[in-house]
Design a protein around this motif. Structure first.
Motif: not given
Length: 338
Positions: A232-238
């Motif tokens: 989910v942090l990855h998606h937020l970063a994107e």
């Protein structure tokens, strides 16, 4: 997304096995002699059962449905009747996941709702909370399959009700598992929505769960929570194009990978963790315009593909090859510019 063992489904199957007279282990325990092990069993959903054979689901369903059809069962033994509805609901949800059958998910949800007709927070708080949790997990699964916001909201409501009984101080494991499932639900729902508020709620829920899980007692749940929080942090970063957020995602993935390795969890979990880390590092290299990082990431994908190609699903192989090629191209482009 990683899914730990479903304790409620295990309990339902244990309940069924306990009813058998002289059960034959050959028909109960998983087949350990399969030619090709299932390397993705922990990625399929909340109702993938790991300890028993899938062939138990049909007879278990038949037994529970037959018991519930008995006259006066509900009136004479309401708590046992509700527990049987819970068992049936989990069996139905497992079949729904197995066959991707929305109607079976709805039947499972119906079974949990029937159980809640005789359970109350005041008279049977533990059973009421467990049923709310089961309802939430079935609704979450239906939401994933249908991409349905109403089902996700229903899941959040049910988990929130369970947390009215389960708290960190008195029931820490149940509290943490519910927080993990809230994180999963917010994550899946958040990907459907504009803005990042729901995804941020997912991060908070996962981090709450991590306050309880530890490697000695909850290794798989701990690893799954770190990996899912990383996702989910990855998606937020994107969404934010935020390199700091990507670094945070990578750290979460790496912690999950460390748990997998130190606790000797199934190797495919560690491999998928490496894929997640490499994917995030490829994106970080692009954001930072770092040719060296891009080249190192391409090499990492080469290593992953060489070592584990035979155990990957085609989509995973395709992902790794595409990420490797993109990272290699990025490294060459940035190298020429420098």
């Amino acid at each position: 997304m990683f899914f730990p063992d479903n304790k409620a489904l295990e309990k339902a199957l244990q309940h069924f096995v306990g009813k058998l007279i002289d059960p034959d282990p050959v028909h109960i325990w998983p087949d350990t002699q399969v030619t090709e092990p299932d390397n993705f069993i922990h990625t399929r959903g909340n109702f993938e059962q790991h300890r028993y054979r899938g062939s138990l689901l049909d007879p278990a369903r038949e037994v529970f449905e037959r018991e519930l059809a008995e006259d006066d069962f509900r009136q004479q033994a309401p708590l046992e009747w509700a527990q049987t509805q819970n068992a049936l609901g989990n069996i139905l949800a497992a079949q729904a996941q197995q066959f991707r059958d929305e109607a079976l998910y709805r039947k499972a949800i119906g079974a949990f709702e029937l159980a809640l007709e005789v359970l109350s927070q005041e008279s049977a708080p533990a059973d009421w909370a467990a049923t709310q949790y089961n309802l939430g997990t079935a609704a979450q699964a239906l939401g994933r399959q249908e991409n349905d916001a109403k089902s996700f909201k229903r899941a959040v409501d049910a988990y929130t009700h369970a947390l009215q009984v389960w708290n960190r101080e008195q029931t820490p494991e149940n509290w943490a598992r519910t927080m993990h499932q809230l994180g999963n639900t917010f994550h899946a729902h958040g990907l459907m929505l504009k803005g990042n508020t729901t995804l941020q709620k997912s991060v908070v829920a996962y981090k709450n769960a991590l306050r309880v899980f530890n490697a000695d007692d909850h290794a798989l749940e701990l690893a799954a929570t770190h990996m899912n929080c990383g996702a989910v942090l990855h998606h937020l970063a994107e969404s934010e194009e935020n390199p700091d957020r990507l670094q945070e995602a990578i750290k979460s993935y790496e912690t999950g990978l460390l748990v997998c390795m130190e606790q000797q969890l199934p190797i495919h979990l560690a491999v998928l963790g490496r894929v997640n880390i490499a994917t995030a590092r490829a994106e970080l290299a692009e954001l930072k315009k770092d040719a060296r990082m891009a080249d190192e990431t391409a090499d990492e994908f080469d290593v992953i593909l060489e070592a584990f190609r035979g155990s990957f699903q085609p989509l995973c192989i395709k992902h790794c090859e595409a990420q490797r090629d993109h990272a290699r191209s990025l490294a060459e482009t940035l190298g020429r510019k420098n």
